[in-house]
Design a protein around this motif. Structure first.
Motif, PDB file in Angstrom:
ATOM      1  N   TYR A 157      -9.664  -2.906  12.626  1.00  0.00           N
ATOM      2  CA  TYR A 157      -8.494  -2.152  13.102  1.00  0.00           C
ATOM      3  C   TYR A 157      -8.968  -1.313  14.274  1.00  0.00           C
TER       4      TYR A 157
ATOM      5  N   ALA B 295     -13.186  -3.623   9.309  1.00  0.00           N
ATOM      6  CA  ALA B 295     -12.742  -3.591   7.915  1.00  0.00           C
ATOM      7  C   ALA B 295     -13.349  -4.736   7.108  1.00  0.00           C
TER       8      ALA B 295
ATOM      9  N   ASN C 124     -10.209   0.688  -3.871  1.00  0.00           N
ATOM     10  CA  ASN C 124      -9.314   0.944  -2.745  1.00  0.00           C
ATOM     11  C   ASN C 124     -10.094   0.901  -1.438  1.00  0.00           C
ATOM     12  N   GLY C 125      -9.512   0.259  -0.457  1.00  0.00           N
ATOM     13  CA  GLY C 125     -10.143   0.211   0.857  1.00  0.00           C
ATOM     14  C   GLY C 125     -11.255  -0.810   0.974  1.00  0.00           C
ATOM     15  N   ALA C 126     -11.387  -1.693  -0.015  1.00  0.00           N
ATOM     16  CA  ALA C 126     -12.485  -2.663   0.014  1.00  0.00           C
ATOM     17  C   ALA C 126     -12.206  -3.812   0.987  1.00  0.00           C
ATOM     18  N   GLY C 127     -10.959  -3.982   1.376  1.00  0.00           N
ATOM     19  CA  GLY C 127     -10.665  -5.027   2.366  1.00  0.00           C
ATOM     20  C   GLY C 127      -9.876  -6.201   1.820  1.00  0.00           C
ATOM     21  N   LYS C 128      -9.296  -6.060   0.622  1.00  0.00           N
ATOM     22  CA  LYS C 128      -8.544  -7.177   0.026  1.00  0.00           C
ATOM     23  C   LYS C 128      -7.273  -7.464   0.828  1.00  0.00           C
ATOM     24  N   THR C 129      -6.524  -6.407   1.093  1.00  0.00           N
ATOM     25  CA  THR C 129      -5.283  -6.598   1.851  1.00  0.00           C
ATOM     26  C   THR C 129      -5.584  -7.118   3.251  1.00  0.00           C
ATOM     27  N   THR C 130      -6.620  -6.583   3.864  1.00  0.00           N
ATOM     28  CA  THR C 130      -6.990  -7.039   5.202  1.00  0.00           C
ATOM     29  C   THR C 130      -7.314  -8.533   5.190  1.00  0.00           C
TER      30      THR C 130
ATOM     31  N   GLU D 230       1.661  -6.395  -0.184  1.00  0.00           N
ATOM     32  CA  GLU D 230       1.526  -5.155  -0.936  1.00  0.00           C
ATOM     33  C   GLU D 230       2.764  -4.297  -0.672  1.00  0.00           C
TER      34      GLU D 230
ATOM     35  N   GLU E 144      -1.183  -7.159  -5.082  1.00  0.00           N
ATOM     36  CA  GLU E 144      -0.821  -6.118  -6.050  1.00  0.00           C
ATOM     37  C   GLU E 144       0.624  -6.213  -6.521  1.00  0.00           C
TER      38      GLU E 144
ATOM     39  N   GLN F 147      -5.043  -4.523  -9.230  1.00  0.00           N
ATOM     40  CA  GLN F 147      -5.863  -3.364  -9.619  1.00  0.00           C
ATOM     41  C   GLN F 147      -6.265  -3.434 -11.087  1.00  0.00           C
TER      42      GLN F 147
HETATM   43  N1  LIG Z   1      -3.397  -0.224   9.542  1.00  0.00           N
HETATM   44  C1  LIG Z   1      -4.662   0.183   9.449  1.00  0.00           C
HETATM   45  N2  LIG Z   1      -5.218   0.876  10.466  1.00  0.00           N
HETATM   46  C2  LIG Z   1      -6.507   1.289  10.384  1.00  0.00           C
HETATM   47  N3  LIG Z   1      -7.315   1.056   9.353  1.00  0.00           N
HETATM   48  C3  LIG Z   1      -6.815   0.363   8.312  1.00  0.00           C
HETATM   49  C4  LIG Z   1      -5.470  -0.102   8.309  1.00  0.00           C
HETATM   50  N4  LIG Z   1      -5.242  -0.755   7.155  1.00  0.00           N
HETATM   51  C5  LIG Z   1      -6.412  -0.704   6.475  1.00  0.00           C
HETATM   52  N5  LIG Z   1      -7.349  -0.031   7.172  1.00  0.00           N
HETATM   53  C6  LIG Z   1      -8.730   0.208   6.739  1.00  0.00           C
HETATM   54  O1  LIG Z   1      -9.327  -1.037   6.448  1.00  0.00           O
HETATM   55  C7  LIG Z   1     -10.127  -0.942   5.287  1.00  0.00           C
HETATM   56  C8  LIG Z   1      -9.695  -1.995   4.282  1.00  0.00           C
HETATM   57  O2  LIG Z   1      -8.373  -1.724   3.867  1.00  0.00           O
HETATM   58  P1  LIG Z   1      -7.512  -2.690   2.949  1.00  0.00           P
HETATM   59  O3  LIG Z   1      -6.114  -2.223   3.013  1.00  0.00           O
HETATM   60  O4  LIG Z   1      -7.798  -4.080   3.331  1.00  0.00           O
HETATM   61  O5  LIG Z   1      -8.121  -2.408   1.524  1.00  0.00           O
HETATM   62  P2  LIG Z   1      -7.641  -2.864   0.094  1.00  0.00           P
HETATM   63  O6  LIG Z   1      -8.810  -3.498  -0.557  1.00  0.00           O
HETATM   64  O7  LIG Z   1      -6.413  -3.669   0.174  1.00  0.00           O
HETATM   65  O8  LIG Z   1      -7.334  -1.478  -0.600  1.00  0.00           O
HETATM   66  P3  LIG Z   1      -6.203  -1.074  -1.684  1.00  0.00           P
HETATM   67  O9  LIG Z   1      -6.720  -1.467  -3.016  1.00  0.00           O
HETATM   68  O10 LIG Z   1      -6.133   0.425  -1.561  1.00  0.00           O
HETATM   69  O11 LIG Z   1      -4.942  -1.742  -1.289  1.00  0.00           O
HETATM   70  C9  LIG Z   1      -9.977   0.472   4.781  1.00  0.00           C
HETATM   71  O12 LIG Z   1     -11.111   1.199   5.200  1.00  0.00           O
HETATM   72  C10 LIG Z   1      -8.758   0.991   5.451  1.00  0.00           C
HETATM   73  O13 LIG Z   1      -8.858   2.361   5.704  1.00  0.00           O
END
Ligand SMILES: Nc1ncnc2c1ncn2[C@@H]1O[C@H](COP(=O)(O)OP(=O)(O)OP(=O)(O)O)[C@@H](O)[C@H]1O
Ligand SMILES: [Mg+2]
Lengths: 237, 290
Positions: free
Chosen positions: A14, A19, A39-45, A86, A163, A195
């Motif tokens: 990002y 990420a 949280n924030g591990a990068g799954k959604t990304t 999500e 999720e 989760q």
């Molecule tokens: N739109 C964004 N802009 C900047 N950074 C982002 C953005 N979305 C996610 N991040 C960062 O990317 C990293 C991975 O985020 P991601 O959403 O992929 O995690 P996640 O595993 O889905 O977490 P969660 O369980 O909370 O949904 C995190 O450090 C987050 O802060």
């Protein structure tokens, strides 16, 4: 067997904040695979990269052997890969029916759209009851069913579910699991972020554990369930 | 009583014109949420282009109109692609600054090219008065009102009934979801802005045949269009019509009986009251659940 989905060394950022630092994963046809991690591990990304919402900065994404890295979201969907995001992202001011119909935005044959609508309504009678209601007035569980129904309107071969039981009652969460099992029964491959580790492992045959943008473990659900210490170590209990 | 009826008629006619002037902004601000302060200047360009084509070039009004519509559409598409797209998803402030800059640029370019003179679009509609009971309306106004009604209805149907309209609503309510069902949101943004510009230009040309086209009137056009859109409830077409009619009627009646110096202020007073009483406008459908 050839994997239906394969990621190799996928990196994404990002802006300047990285990420994903090289994700490798494989999903075989018909499997349900879970992505676990804090949280924030990068799954959604990872999901966003697969479905074309985001461009990977490096690495390969293959769907049915064809590279889809950097493809637009509509091209990926057309190839048969749907992403149920999500937080549901239903269109709050549109009716349930309009939400579902738009799920088949890329389908031009009306009869086919009607057939799919009927199937969805048959599976989710609550949505049929509320089809004229605006989606924003649905309960969280109903909105989740709508989001899943909308993703299914594109008749995907692979579904990314991010999720789906977030914020739902245990009963509704069970309902979501039942839906996932049915999808698997219909031959749809499912990649699931969840989760609730026990729920996830109860439907998935395998799981990947994510930590700060990396895959740190991959194993069968049985193996992970048999070694709670391992899980605890990765997921922090 | 006759005076009142005449004022009522004037108000309804002007109100329809206001609704038309605001139609493009209903799309761009009400739906797309771009606070377009250059809306009035797009209207001005339409008017000036209409004047140039019908007067300087000598084309027939109905030949010039599609050229203006098409030209303004392309202009809007380019503005979106090269300017608005760069500030998308960065909050309203950058868009506001951008469009204010754009409006200043357009006004001054227009001043450079055509000067300050009021210019009249040549139209085939006659200024012959038509008597409806005790009320007098010119033929030109009556025709233009009818044209406005057709345009407003057409845009309403486009947004509510067509695939493009559904894609527009989906994109502006939740762009991520729109992309995930395969909508090419980039095109949707571009087309919506193009349509908004085309409508602003159309309004400028139609009303330039009734009133005048002039380089410097964009500011007041923008302000009144914002009044109409906010009165009606962002993005609602029924609301924009009612907002326009309310503004037209109130101004006409105020102009007839009240101190005339304040006519332009009335609309803004209305908006202030509106925002206090019904902050989402007359016709908004605010969904209850968060
Ligand atoms: N739109 C964004 N802009 C900047 N950074 C982002 C953005 N979305 C996610 N991040 C960062 O990317 C990293 C991975 O985020 P991601 O959403 O992929 O995690 P996640 O595993 O889905 O977490 P969660 O369980 O909370 O949904 C995190 O450090 C987050 O802060
Ligand atoms: Mg996430």
């Amino acid at each position: 067997m050839a994997p239906v989905l394969e990621l190799k060394g996928v990196e994404a950022a990002y802006g300047k904040a990285k990420a994903l630092h090289g994700i490798d994963l494989r999903v075989e046809p018909g499997e349900v695979v879970a992505l676990l991690g804090a949280n924030g591990a990068g799954k959604t990304t990872t999901f966003r990269v697969i479905s074309g919402l985001m461009r990977p900065s490096a690495g390969e994404v293959r769907f049915d052997g064809a590279s889809i890295a950097g493809c637009s979201a509509d091209a990926v969907l057309r190839a048969g890969l749907a992403h149920c995001p999500e937080e549901r992202h239903v269109w709050p001011e549109m009716t349930v029916e309009e939400n579902l119909r738009l799920g088949a935005y890329l389908v031009s044959q009306r009869i086919e759209i009607e057939r799919r609508m009927e199937r969805i309504y048959l599976r989710f009678p609550r949505l049929k009851e509320r089809r004229r209601q605006s989606a924003g007035t649905l309960s969280g569980g109903e909105q989740q069913m709508l989001a899943i129904g909308r993703a299914l309107m594109s008749a995907p071969r692979l579904l990314l579910l991010d999720e789906p039981s977030l914020g739902l009652s245990p009963r509704m969460a069970k309902e979501v699991l039942a839906v996932i099992r049915e999808l698997q029964g219909q031959g749809i491959t499912v990649l699931l972020v969840e989760q609730n580790v026990h729920n996830a492992l109860s439907v998935a045959s395998r799981a990947y554990v994510f930590e700060t943008g990396r895959v740190v473990a991959e194993n069968t659900s049985q193996a992970l369930l048999d070694s709670p210490d391992l899980l605890k170590a990765y997921l922090g209990g | 009583m006759d005076l009142f009826l005449q004022l009522l008629a004037n108000g309804l006619v002007n109100g329809t014109f206001y609704a038309l002037s605001a139609l493009g902004l209903t799309l761009v601000f009400g739906l797309m949420r771009v606070v377009n302060f250059a809306h009035g200047e797009f209207y001005v360009i339409g008017g000036l282009a209409g004047w140039a084509l019908t007067n300087a070039v000598g084309l027939h009004f109905f030949l010039a109109l599609p050229i203006v519509i098409l030209g303004m559409g392309v202009f809007g598409l380019l503005i979106d692609r090269f300017l608005i797209e760069r500030v998308r998803d960065q909050g309203p402030e950058t868009g506001i600054l951008l469009t204010i800059g754009l409006s200043i640029f357009i006004v001054n370019t227009a001043l450079l090219v055509v000067g300050t003179a009021p210019l009249k679009v040549v139209s085939p509609f006659l200024n012959r008065p038509i008597f409806i009971g005790p009320v007098v309306v010119t033929q030109a106004r009556l025709f233009t009102v009818a044209l406005c009604a057709v345009l407003i209805l057409a845009v309403h149907l486009l947004v509510q009934r067509t695939t493009l309209g559904r894609a527009m609503r989906a994109t502006f309510q939740d762009a991520t979801a729109a992309r995930l069902v395969g909508i090419r949101t980039r095109h949707v943004y571009g087309l919506t802005f193009a349509l908004g510009s085309a409508l602003a230009g159309t309004a400028g040309m139609l009303l330039g045949s009734i009133y005048v086209a002039q380089a410097t009137i964009g500011g007041i056009v923008s302000l009144k269009a914002f009044v109409v859109v906010i009165l009606g409830g962002m993005g609602s077409f029924a609301g924009a019509i009612v907002g326009g009619l309310v503004l037209g009627l109130v101004e006409a009646i105020w102009g007839g009986y009240g101190p005339s110096g304040y006519v332009d202020a009335v609309g803004f007073a209305l908006v202030i009251v509106m925002l206090l009483v019904r902050p989402y406008g007359l016709f908004s459908k605010q969904v209850e659940r968060a």
